[in-house]
Design a protein around this motif. Structure first.
Motif, PDB file in Angstrom:
ATOM      1  N   GLN A  29      12.228 -23.987   8.320  1.00  0.00           N
ATOM      2  CA  GLN A  29      12.254 -25.470   9.399  1.00  0.00           C
ATOM      3  C   GLN A  29      11.450 -27.263   8.702  1.00  0.00           C
ATOM      4  OE1 GLN A  29      14.380 -27.188  11.330  1.00  0.00           O
ATOM      5  NE2 GLN A  29      14.297 -25.653  12.598  1.00  0.00           N
ATOM      6  N   ARG A  32      13.443 -28.009   5.727  1.00  0.00           N
ATOM      7  CA  ARG A  32      14.479 -28.534   6.020  1.00  0.00           C
ATOM      8  C   ARG A  32      14.116 -30.231   6.387  1.00  0.00           C
ATOM      9  NH1 ARG A  32      16.940 -29.059  12.110  1.00  0.00           N
ATOM     10  NH2 ARG A  32      18.736 -30.852  11.835  1.00  0.00           N
ATOM     11  N   GLN A 153      21.065 -27.243  16.796  1.00  0.00           N
ATOM     12  CA  GLN A 153      19.836 -27.576  15.344  1.00  0.00           C
ATOM     13  C   GLN A 153      20.186 -28.983  14.846  1.00  0.00           C
ATOM     14  OE1 GLN A 153      17.055 -25.170  13.513  1.00  0.00           O
ATOM     15  NE2 GLN A 153      16.773 -23.988  15.344  1.00  0.00           N
ATOM     16  N   ILE A 189      17.379 -21.154   7.891  1.00  0.00           N
ATOM     17  CA  ILE A 189      16.310 -20.607   9.810  1.00  0.00           C
ATOM     18  C   ILE A 189      17.640 -20.215  10.512  1.00  0.00           C
ATOM     19  CG2 ILE A 189      16.698 -22.579  11.637  1.00  0.00           C
ATOM     20  CD1 ILE A 189      16.169 -24.859   9.372  1.00  0.00           C
TER      21      ILE A 189
END
Length: 414
Positions: A29, A32, A153, A189
């Motif tokens: 995460q 990202r 997400q 993820i």
């Protein structure tokens, strides 16, 4: 041009840092956020260079308003073939690439919508809030959960941002690597969340990949090119939580770029930027060696002692100040010394100064053809005598003398 250069240099530096430091970490995460954040930062950071920051000091000095141009020969009844400049070719190629990238994206989106309206057998993917599960797919519940996490997400928004980035930076291979890495992080993820039983999950990935086709611009459950890396990452040992501190190393780079933006947000720095652009614009890749005979109406000055001076419109490469015309304009505005009488009488209007640009770039035969009185003529002569050398005009690759008329518009009205 300068903006694109800064954006792509920032993207390259950011991606190199990612490959060297962050890619091996299992903080998916955070990776990202880094990739998307640096993409946005690279787009926005250079904007500050081109925005006028508010000044806190009160300036009481009257500033000159300048309108610089050239009074050149005007052809009557025939046209002059213009040289083809290198920058013009680059700009055309760039916009052709942008158009082709847009068309390619539209084709892929069109294909994606056709798939959304159909009922694929084994293909399972998500696109924003839309989830498609193949009719003949096994483990539909697990796959649906996987795709649901993608939608929750907002991974499709990341991909959309990168697609837009690709359109305007299609020439930079780093952008394509960046897109691939973001897709990797998306899958890592979701895999981390869904893989309670890692062995069973890996078997499901393999089984699903054997019956699916690749679909671009969407979040597929199992992609052949990602499969090996995803399985390897499933069984990789988790990074030490202390290694999150490595992300702090990005802060000095962000601070440096931000400070650079503030430093470059000055008249002098902007003049340097404009000078670079002007210099590139003067690089001609092809010039016509001959011009058709024509009658002209000239408004530049010639005399017997200046018989070897070329008309401005008949030189192959035009003369230009060393740092470009825009930079020269800024210099004139910053260095013009306003006579006291001109300020008191709120003088406004046009001053025209004639001069010869010699083969060494120096300015000679400086004469004020038109002035506004109140000492503006003397101020203009004093200013032009201080001007630095120009890049001389060229004909056949050799420098030539050229007569030049420079209009300067003064506006001293309160």
């Amino acid at each position: 041009m300068i903006y694109l250069l800064i954006v792509n240099v920032s993207l390259i530096i950011s991606f190199v840092l990612y490959k060297l430091i962050f890619r091996r970490l299992t903080f998916f995460q955070w990776n990202r956020i880094y990739l998307i954040g640096m993409s946005i930062f690279s787009l926005l950071a250079p904007v500050g260079i081109f925005i006028e920051l508010p000044k806190t000091e009160l300036i009481s000095k009257h500033l000159v308003k300048i309108d610089l141009g050239t009074y050149v020969d005007i052809g009557i009844g025939s046209s002059i073939e213009q040289p083809l400049f290198f920058l013009d070719i680059i700009v055309k190629i760039y916009w052709i690439g942008v158009i082709l990238a847009c068309l390619f994206l539209m084709v892929r989106i069109s294909y994606l919508f056709r798939v959304l309206r159909s009922s694929p057998d084994h293909l399972s993917f998500s696109f924003f809030n839309r989830i498609v599960i193949g009719r003949l797919t096994y483990n539909k519940e697990n796959i649906a959960w996987h795709e649901q996490i993608h939608t929750e997400q907002g991974h499709s928004y990341d991909l959309l941002l990168i697609e837009i980035l690709k359109i305007f930076n299609w020439f930079n291979p780093v952008v394509y690597f960046l897109q691939r890495e973001i897709r990797f992080q998306h899958e890592y993820i979701v895999d981390e969340i869904c893989s309670a039983d890692k062995v069973a999950y890996a078997e499901m990935l393999v089984a699903h990949a054997l019956r699916t086709d690749q679909l671009v611009f969407s979040q597929e459950f199992s992609n052949h090119s990602f499969l090996k890396l995803r399985i390897r990452m499933l069984f990789k040992d988790k990074s030490n939580p202390r290694q999150r501190l490595l992300y702090v190393t990005v802060l000095p780079m962000l601070l440096l770029i931000t400070l650079s933006t503030l430093v470059f947000n000055t008249s002098r720095a902007k003049g340097m930027v404009l000078a670079v652009e002007s210099g590139v614009k003067q690089v001609a890749t092809f010039d016509h060696q001959t011009y058709p005979p024509k009658q002209t109406k000239r408004i530049h000055i010639q005399s017997n002692e200046q018989s070897d001076t070329m008309p401005f419109d008949q030189v192959e490469v035009k003369p230009v100040p060393e740092r470009g015309m825009q930079s020269f304009m800024i210099w004139v505005g910053n260095n013009f010394q306003f006579p006291k009488q001109a300020v008191e009488h709120d003088v406004s209007g046009m001053i025209e100064v004639n001069f010869i640009i010699e083969i060494d770039g120096s300015l000679s035969h400086i004469k004020v053809k038109k002035d506004l009185g109140y000492g503006t003529k003397e101020a203009t002569l004093k200013l032009m005598e201080r001007a630095k050398r120009w890049k001389p005009a060229l004909v056949g690759g050799k420098p030539v003398r050229v007569a030049y008329t420079l209009p300067i518009r003064l506006n001293l009205a309160k």
